[in-house]
Enzyme design. Structure first.
Site, short mmCIF file in Angstrom:
data_model
loop_
_atom_site.label_atom_id
_atom_site.label_comp_id
_atom_site.label_asym_id
_atom_site.label_seq_id
_atom_site.Cartn_x
_atom_site.Cartn_y
_atom_site.Cartn_z
N HIS A 43 0.92 -1.27 0.33
CA HIS A 43 -0.09 -0.17 0.17
C HIS A 43 0.78 1.01 0.20
CE1 HIS A 43 -3.35 -2.39 0.57
NE2 HIS A 43 -3.99 -2.89 1.59
N ARG A 68 6.88 -5.55 3.13
CA ARG A 68 5.92 -6.15 2.63
C ARG A 68 5.92 -6.21 1.10
NH1 ARG A 68 0.16 -4.88 4.99
NH2 ARG A 68 -0.05 -2.76 3.81
N GLU A 147 -5.82 -12.47 7.77
CA GLU A 147 -6.09 -10.99 7.85
C GLU A 147 -7.27 -11.40 6.95
OE1 GLU A 147 -4.28 -8.14 5.31
OE2 GLU A 147 -3.19 -9.07 3.98
N ASP A 173 -8.46 -5.36 7.84
CA ASP A 173 -8.73 -6.17 7.25
C ASP A 173 -9.07 -7.85 7.21
OD1 ASP A 173 -8.24 -5.62 4.39
OD2 ASP A 173 -6.00 -6.02 4.55
#
Length: 252
Positions: A43, A68, A147, A173
């Site tokens: 993100h 990530r 998640e 999430d």
């Protein structure tokens, strides 16, 4: 004795979070006291070139770089390890099959099928090639994100995989998934019950449990629950909070 990422990511330690594609930000977080910094390619704004530069800046400052990857981008995991990353976090791991596919790109044989070529990692660490090769499966970590409801049900089997070193929880999430899309509430009773379940499963497997902390209060709460490491906010969140606090203080 060199302290590796497995040693660092224990004991409730707070880690930094870098969304901005600027190496000086990663370095500043380490110099502020974070022993490890997560570079967010899912993100955040870092592309592969920026991630390489951030990894180098974090490591040269004395920290450990966790990255990530985008969802399903397992091939990038190997490239980031070759660049010197200490750990890879893979989002949206929902099954043993997902976890095994991810781990195969992080671990050398016999645990996986990672291809040889850690030239930048060797430059940054100063380690010899054979020493790196024989030790990498134990020192470079594969961390699966939990998640979704499906992932929660499969957590025991995911943690049982030899190539998976731990899990990382995305509270937002997870809350959306556990409410069937009705709400995003990271402090919901369903989330809190899931956290206890995740920590218990991770401890039983002798592996690492991490989670994103949205505030200092959340970091303290998650430490008390038993998480091994908690990321604290993000670079942009810390900047906004610090700017707001300084501005408020300047106004008297």
């Amino acid at each position: 004795m060199t302290v590796g990422p497995r040693d660092v990511l224990t004991g409730g330690v707070a880690c930094g979070w870098c969304s901005l594609p600027e190496p000086m930000v990663g370095e500043a977080l380490v110099r502020a006291g974070f022993p490890a910094v997560l570079v967010d390619m899912q993100h955040g704004m870092a592309d592969l070139a920026a991630a390489f530069s951030l990894i180098a800046a974090i490591q040269r400052s004395g920290g450990h770089a966790i990255v990530r990857i985008p969802v399903g981008d397992n091939a990038t995991a190997s490239r980031l390890l070759d660049a010197g990353a200490a750990a890879i976090v893979a989002p949206m791991i929902e099954s043993v099959e997902d976890a095994a596919a991810f781990a195969s790109f992080v671990k050398y044989p016999p645990l996986g099928n990672r291809s040889w070529g850690p030239s930048r990692a060797l430059q940054l660490s100063g380690e010899g090639a054979e020493s790196y090769r024989t030790g990498a499966n134990g020192t470079t970590l594969a961390i699966a994100m939990i998640e979704t409801a499906r992932a929660l049900e499969a957590i025991g089997d995911i943690l049982a995989l030899p190539g998976i070193d731990g899990v990382f929880v995305g509270p937002s999430d997870l809350s959306i998934a556990l409410s069937d899309g009705a709400a995003m509430d990271i402090d919901s009773p369903a989330n809190l019950a899931a956290f206890d379940r995740i920590v218990a499963a991770t401890r039983a497997a002798g592996k690492i449990a991490g989670i994103y902390g949205a505030s200092p209060a959340h970091v303290r709460r998650y430490r008390a629950i038993g998480f091994d490491f908690v990321t604290l906010m993000s670079d942009t969140g810390l900047l906004a909070a610090g700017a707001a606090a300084a501005l408020a203080e300047s106004r008297g």
